[in-house]
Design a protein around this motif. Structure first.
Motif, short mmCIF file in Angstrom:
data_model
loop_
_atom_site.label_atom_id
_atom_site.label_comp_id
_atom_site.label_asym_id
_atom_site.label_seq_id
_atom_site.Cartn_x
_atom_site.Cartn_y
_atom_site.Cartn_z
N CYS A 201 0.86 -1.18 0.00
CA CYS A 201 0.00 0.00 0.00
C CYS A 201 0.90 1.24 0.00
CB CYS A 201 -0.89 -0.03 1.24
SG CYS A 201 -1.64 1.56 1.64
N CYS A 204 0.36 3.12 3.73
CA CYS A 204 0.85 2.57 5.01
C CYS A 204 1.96 1.54 4.80
CB CYS A 204 -0.30 1.94 5.80
SG CYS A 204 -0.91 0.40 5.08
N CYS A 226 -6.96 -1.09 0.88
CA CYS A 226 -5.89 -1.66 1.70
C CYS A 226 -6.52 -2.26 2.95
CB CYS A 226 -4.87 -0.57 2.05
SG CYS A 226 -3.68 -1.08 3.31
N CYS A 229 -4.95 -0.05 6.21
CA CYS A 229 -5.30 1.34 6.53
C CYS A 229 -6.59 1.81 5.87
CB CYS A 229 -4.15 2.28 6.17
SG CYS A 229 -3.92 2.49 4.39
ZN LIG Z 1 -2.56 0.86 3.61
#
Ligand SMILES: [Zn+2]
Length: 276
Positions: A201, A204, A226, A229
Motif C-alpha cells: 500500500c 501505510c 488496503c 489502513c
Molecule cells: Zn494501507
C-alpha cells in the motif's frame, strides 16, 4: 475500478486539501484585521482620556474664575464699609475680613497660574496625540482594504473549489462516495494511494495480498482497499498537480524563502562533518 473514478477521487482529495488551506488562511484574517487597527484604537483611547481631562481642568478654571470674581466684589464692598465705620472695633473686624479675603485671592491667583500651566501642557499633549491618532487612522484604511480584498479573493476561491468538489462528487458511485466522505469526515487527507511496485500500500506500506494486487493492476473488479489502513488502492500513478493561482500567490512567499534557505546551512554542516 475505472481510471475516471480514481481521477475523481484524486481530484476530491486535491480539492479538499486546497479548501482546507484556503479556509485556514481566511480564519487568520480576523486577528490580522484587529492587529492593523490596534495602534489607531489605542491612540484614539488616549486622545479621549486627554480630552476628558482637559475639559475637567477647563471647568475647574471657570469655577475658580467665578469664585475669584465674587471675592473681588466682596473685597470692594469691604473697602466701601471701611470708610463708613463708626468705631474702632468695627474697623478692626472689617480689616480682619478684608485681610482674609486678600489672602484667599492670593491663593486663587496661585491656583489660577498652576491650572493654566496644566491646561497649556494638556493642550499640547492633546494636539500631539490628535496628530498621531489621525496618522494611525489614515494608515489603517489602505491596509485593511488590502486585507479585505485578499479575504474576498480567498472566499471566492473557496466557493469555486467547493463547486468543483460537488461536481467531482457527482461522478462517483455511491460506494466510493461513502468511503471518501467517511475518510474526509475523520480528517484523513489521503483517500487514494498507489500500489507500490513490490505490491505494498502506497500509504501505510503494508503488503497487499497477491490476488488483490492482480485485480488492482488489471484495473478489474470493484473498489480495492488496503486491508491495513483502508485507503483505496490503484495502479495509476499520481498526476502532477499545478500550483493554486490564488493560495500560492499570497502568504506562502515567506515560507518558500525559508525552505530554500534551510538546506543550504544543513548541507554545509554535513560537508564539514564528512571531511573530519
Ligand atoms: Zn494501507
Amino acid at each position: 475500478m475505472t481510471i475516471s473514478t480514481i481521477g475523481s477521487l484524486r481530484e476530491l482529495q486535491h480539492l479538499d486539501r486546497r479548501i482546507r488551506d484556503v479556509n485556514q488562511e481566511i480564519e487568520g484574517f480576523d486577528p490580522q484585521l484587529a492587529e492593523v487597527e490596534d495602534p489607531a484604537l489605542r491612540l484614539e483611547g488616549e486622545l479621549g482620556q486627554l480630552r476628558r481631562r482637559l475639559e475637567q481642568m477647563q471647568e475647574d478654571a471657570r469655577r475658580l474664575h467665578r469664585s475669584t470674581e465674587e471675592k473681588k466684589e466682596r473685597s470692594s464692598k469691604l473697602e466701601e464699609r471701611l470708610s463708613h465705620v463708626s468705631n474702632l472695633r468695627e474697623e478692626a473686624a472689617v480689616k480682619a475680613e478684608a485681610d482674609m479675603l486678600r489672602r484667599a485671592l492670593e491663593a486663587d491667583e496661585k491656583d489660577r497660574i498652576q491650572l493654566s500651566e496644566q491646561i497649556h501642557r494638556a493642550e499640547l499633549a492633546e494636539e500631539d496625540v490628535a496628530t498621531r491618532s489621525a496618522e494611525a487612522r489614515a494608515e489603517v484604511g489602505p491596509r485593511q482594504e488590502a486585507l479585505l480584498a485578499r479575504r474576498t479573493a480567498l472566499r471566492e476561491r473557496a466557493a469555486e473549489l467547493r463547486a468543483r468538489r460537488d461536481a467531482a462528487m457527482e461522478l462517483l458511485g455511491g460506494g466510493e462516495r461513502r468511503v471518501y466522505e467517511s475518510f474526509h469526515a475523520s480528517g484523513r487527507a489521503v483517500v487514494v494511494a498507489v500500489l507500490t511496485e513490490d505490491g505494498a500500500c502506497g500509504h501505510c506500506f503494508n503488503m497487499v495480498p497477491l490476488q488483490l494486487q492482480n485485480e488492482i493492476r488489471g484495473g478489474r473488479g470493484a473498489m480495492a482497499r488496503c486491508e491495513a489502513c483502508g485507503v483505496i488502492l490503484t495502479s495509476e500513478p499520481e498526476p502532477e498537480v499545478e500550483p493554486d493561482p490564488v493560495t500560492e500567490a499570497g502568504s506562502t512567499d515567506g515560507d518558500a524563502g525559508e525552505a530554500v534557505a534551510a538546506p543550504v546551512g544543513e548541507g554545509a554542516e554535513a560537508g564539514a562533518g564528512e571531511k573530519a
